[in-house]
Design a protein around this motif. Structure first.
Motif, PDB file in Angstrom:
ATOM      1  N   LYS A   1      31.627  43.205  51.102  1.00  0.00           N
ATOM      2  CA  LYS A   1      31.300  41.834  50.693  1.00  0.00           C
ATOM      3  C   LYS A   1      32.115  41.421  49.476  1.00  0.00           C
ATOM      4  O   LYS A   1      32.578  40.275  49.379  1.00  0.00           O
ATOM      5  CB  LYS A   1      29.801  41.688  50.412  1.00  0.00           C
ATOM      6  CG  LYS A   1      28.951  41.743  51.640  1.00  0.00           C
ATOM      7  CD  LYS A   1      29.266  40.569  52.564  1.00  0.00           C
ATOM      8  CE  LYS A   1      28.361  40.582  53.776  1.00  0.00           C
ATOM      9  NZ  LYS A   1      28.668  39.503  54.710  1.00  0.00           N
TER      10      LYS A   1
ATOM     11  N   LEU B   1      34.895  38.264  48.954  1.00  0.00           N
ATOM     12  CA  LEU B   1      34.923  37.342  47.821  1.00  0.00           C
ATOM     13  C   LEU B   1      36.250  37.428  47.087  1.00  0.00           C
ATOM     14  O   LEU B   1      36.809  36.398  46.681  1.00  0.00           O
ATOM     15  CB  LEU B   1      33.760  37.618  46.876  1.00  0.00           C
ATOM     16  CG  LEU B   1      33.658  36.710  45.651  1.00  0.00           C
ATOM     17  CD1 LEU B   1      33.620  35.224  46.044  1.00  0.00           C
ATOM     18  CD2 LEU B   1      32.439  37.085  44.825  1.00  0.00           C
TER      19      LEU B   1
ATOM     20  N   LEU C   1      34.259  41.102  39.164  1.00  0.00           N
ATOM     21  CA  LEU C   1      33.842  41.485  40.513  1.00  0.00           C
ATOM     22  C   LEU C   1      33.868  43.003  40.647  1.00  0.00           C
ATOM     23  O   LEU C   1      32.947  43.606  41.199  1.00  0.00           O
ATOM     24  CB  LEU C   1      34.737  40.811  41.556  1.00  0.00           C
ATOM     25  CG  LEU C   1      34.399  41.054  43.012  1.00  0.00           C
ATOM     26  CD1 LEU C   1      32.964  40.646  43.339  1.00  0.00           C
ATOM     27  CD2 LEU C   1      35.384  40.301  43.903  1.00  0.00           C
TER      28      LEU C   1
END
Length: 70
Positions: free
Chosen positions: A30, A34, A55
């Motif tokens: 995931k 992104l 992130l």
């Protein structure tokens, strides 16, 4: 000296338990989605670099939550 259980837990190697590697992979997948979206939509900049760094940190701390608390 009395041992601090949180320090002991946070600075100990946690071998993956059943099911954890799949959780780590799901989080990374995931996050990679992104990352590609950020790369596509955001101009090259300090802010974009920070977005990638944060992130990566989110992945790290998510994995640590699983490793340390399950």
């Amino acid at each position: 000296m009395e041992k601090n259980q949180q320090i002991e837990n946070n600075f100990t190697y946690h071998a993956p338990k059943d099911g954890q590697p799949a959780k780590y992979e799901a989080i990374r997948a995931k996050a990679k989605e992104l990352a590609y979206l950020i790369d596509e939509l955001c101009p090259s900049s300090r802010e974009k670099s920070l977005a990638f760094t944060n992130l990566e940190q989110a992945i790290f701390w998510s994995n640590a939550a699983i490793a340390r608390n399950e």
